[in-house]
Design an enzyme around this catalytic site. Structure first.
Site: not given
Length: 718
Positions: A645, A680
């Site tokens: 992420d 993400h």
């Protein structure tokens, strides 16, 4: 109707996880030091600063140990495998993407059989796909499905298709090019691009990228000096020319668009405001200067379509609920703009598509999508009627009367319709059916409840038609509240598992989003951010007051900015919720702007460097810095993040989870689930999504003291 049965919650909780003799989970010791820093005279402890180094051996060892604890805990939940099996079945249905007609005369569309990790791009001679052939199959780009196809961009002459991919969920983008006639992959390959597509001009395209990051810091170091390059086919990336940059503003994004007839190059700049700047260059004149349409980033200026030397721009200029204007770059002053779609009186204009010689104008009315047909002269002609609250997307093109749209809602999978521009008739084109799930058994209602300051907040509440407000229903409350992002009614097959087990799904349209325009957005930003948390808390209180549930059966969840929301609300009202799932959240509000593109969020949050007042405000709600340590019982919490992420770096979740586990917040579990080869959220393979939701729902049901019975229970009660 109930599909859940109570369990002996206390005994089962104490039997899970790596427990000591007292029954408490033994959490790994996190890397820590004595870091204390000062902000405008305020001393801020940062005990778990070492966890910001996500490549350090100590961090890697802690991650491995945390995942062992979480895995051990979840593996002992007896119905976890059954939930995974049911989620697999709920996802096993064909998902059809909108068809569009390419410049090469073929129709293209995405399709997924339901369990393919990534959707496949097909090509056919007609929209129905009667002779469909695979054009790009991203499932063949990796063995585990972690390479996602994130965009396709056809050249204006139809000869080439550029496509972008992301690896392991990262925001870093690579670009490849296929020859459409033969399907041959060219040698062209662009690396370290980010927040970009491919805007074609002639035998090449414009794209946006950063300089190659330092080895070992690809997913954490700050991104600066975003540039627009031009790549000519057949040449190496090292030969690409910079088409636009701003050396004076290292924290600006720059995105390129090219007019349909390649007459104009448009550059949008963003990153430090609520909107974007807009600059235009005439591509028909060598050495033409840049024309400034809008210099600031305080207003939205997004080109929708450009041709014949003119631009149609979606803007908030003199329109906080947005409008569409026609701009001639030769006369860029606002007094020369022609309004095409006016700002609506009681809705929000959200965008437009061009279809043949018409415009499809999209609106939000109380957070639900609407659409109207307009002429190029700005005359409104007719509404496109949708069946209920929902979300619609369109496939249309100027000069082409083939129009398709998709529609979905909370319990209705996306269906595709063909729309006749001449008659206004919508005809079903493709639909989806999910085994053992009947949408007609469920209802969605919209309610408006008062927040702490009296503001009415809309919320969608979805449930089985037989569920009654008797105070015994488990509720899954979801929110976001930020960055001008609306929460419209959308479909998720994974959500059905909750609903078919008697759960209620509630989605609150908090301030900070765009549901009612820029004023609604700004009411949830910077020094108004507490409005967002109060809106969410008020949603939970309303659901309790109306008899739908009680705190012991309330779960809250949110991701990214929504993860911040969950973390902050747990600190403010730990008594109001039994389970909390903060996903990939922004948890350290004092240092968020120092990582990757965190600085881009300053226009919504403000930063600790702005002023003493702003720093104090952030510190007083930052999830990491406000965890109780006095025995106050907290909900059961499972934090989720991922190793790739680079949007919200995992250090946020690492530090927050470590602080939770070290604090005295009662005996309910405080776990962290750290996914590998994931980012993400965008482009995550279906298999990973199913695994994640199986773990989330297992954690929720178990900590509510409930055992899900699944859809079979409904048949038994009929």
């Amino acid at each position: 109707m109930k599909h859940i049965t109570p369990t002996v919650a206390l005994m089962s909780l104490l039997s899970l996880g790596a427990c000591n003799k007292t029954g408490k989970i033994e959490y790994p010791t996190a890397p820590a030091d004595s870091t204390v820093y000062e902000v405008f005279g305020m001393k801020v402890a940062d005990t778990y600063r070492p966890l910001e180094n996500d490549t350090a051996a100590a961090t890697a060892a802690w991650v491995e140990a945390e995942n062992r604890v979480t895995s051990d805990y979840l593996s002992k939940i007896p119905f976890r495998n059954a939930l995974r099996d049911r989620l697999t079945e709920l996802n096993r249905y064909q998902k059809n993407g909108l068809p569009w007609k390419g410049k090469d005369g073929h129709f293209y569309f995405f399709r997924n059989d339901g369990l393919s990790n990534q959707s496949v791009l097909y090509r056919a001679s007609d929209a129905e796909g009667t002779d469909a052939e695979v054009f790009i199959d991203p499932n063949k780009l990796s063995e585990d499905g972690t390479v996602a196809l994130t965009g396709v961009f056809e050249s204006h002459d139809g000869r080439y298709m550029a496509y972008t991919i992301s690896r392991s969920g990262s925001d870093w983008t690579e670009i490849f090019v296929v020859e459409t006639a033969t399907g041959r992959l060219l040698d062209d390959h662009i690396e370290w691009a980010k927040f970009t597509g491919a805007a074609w001009q002639g035998d090449g395209f414009y794209y946006s990228a950063y300089d190659r990051p330092e080895a070992g810091k690809e997913y954490s170091s700050a991104n600066e000096y975003h540039k627009v390059y031009y790549h000519k086919l057949g040449t190496p990336q090292s030969a690409d020319k910079i088409a636009y940059e701003n050396r004076n503003e290292p924290l600006h994004f720059h995105t390129a668009e090219v007019a349909d007839d390649e007459s104009l190059l448009m550059i949008m700049g963003g990153g430090q405001g609520h909107g974007n700047s807009l600059y235009v260059k005439d591509l028909r004149k060598a050495g033409a200067p840049w024309t400034t349409i809008e210099e600031s980033q305080d207003l939205t200026m997004e080109p929708v379509k450009a041709f014949d030397g003119k631009m149609y721009v979606y803007t908030s200029v003199d329109a906080p609920r947005y409008r569409l204007v026609e701009i001639d770059p030769k006369r860029p002053g606002r007094t020369h703009w022609r309004e095409v779609v006016a700002q609506p009186d009681s809705a929000v204009f959200t965008g437009a598509d061009f279809a043949d010689d018409k415009i499809i104008a999209r609106f939000d009315k109380d957070a639900s999508n609407r659409a109207w047909i307009y002429g190029l002269d700005g005359k409104r002609e007719r509404e496109i009627e949708f069946p209920t609250y929902g979300t619609a997307g369109f496939s249309a093109e100027r000069g082409n009367d083939d129009v398709f749209y998709s529609f979905s809602s909370f319990t209705y999978p996306s269906a595709i319709y063909r729309y006749n521009l001449a008659t206004g008739e919508s005809t079903p084109f493709k639909s989806s059916a999910i085994k053992n799930f009947n949408s007609a058994d469920y209802v969605t209602e919209q309610v408006f409840y008062p927040s702490a300051d009296g503001t009415k907040i809309p919320m969608f509440v979805t449930r089985h038609k037989d569920v009654e407000p008797d105070g015994t229903n488990p509720v899954y409350l979801y929110g976001y509240g930020g960055f001008n992002v609306p929460l419209n009614p959308t479909f998720s097959p994974n959500r059905l598992l909750w609903l078919e087990n008697g759960g209620i799904y509630a989605q609150a349209n908090l301030r900070g989003g765009s549901e009612y325009g820029e004023e609604w957005h700004e009411a949830g930003t910077k020094m108004n951010k507490l409005n967002v948390f109060n809106d969410f808390i008020a949603a939970a209180e309303y659901l309790v007051e109306q008899g739908w549930t009680k705190p012991e059966l309330l779960t809250i969840e949110g991701g990214s900015n929504g993860g911040l929301l969950v973390g902050a609300c747990v600190n403010m009202r730990p008594d109001l919720f039994r389970v909390a799932i903060p996903r990939v959240g922004v948890m350290d509000m004092m240092r968020y702007h120092l990582f990757t593109i965190g600085w881009n969020w300053a226009h919504d949050y403000g930063t600790a460097d702005d002023s003493p007042e702003m720093a104090k405000y952030l510190l007083e709600y930052s999830p990491l810095h406000n965890i109780s340590n006095d025995g106050t019982p907290y909900p059961a919490i499972m934090v989720t993040t991922a190793d790739h992420d680079d949007r919200v770096v995992p250090a946020h979740s690492f530090k927050y989870a470590a602080a939770l586990q070290a604090s005295d917040t009662g005996d309910r579990p405080k776990l962290i689930r750290i996914d590998s080869k994931a980012g993400h959220g965008a482009g995550k393979p279906v298999s990973k999504v199913i695994d994640e939701y199986a773990d989330i729902y297992s954690f929720i049901f178990h900590n509510l003291g409930l055992t899900p019975d699944g859809p079979k229970a409904e048949k038994e009660t009929e």
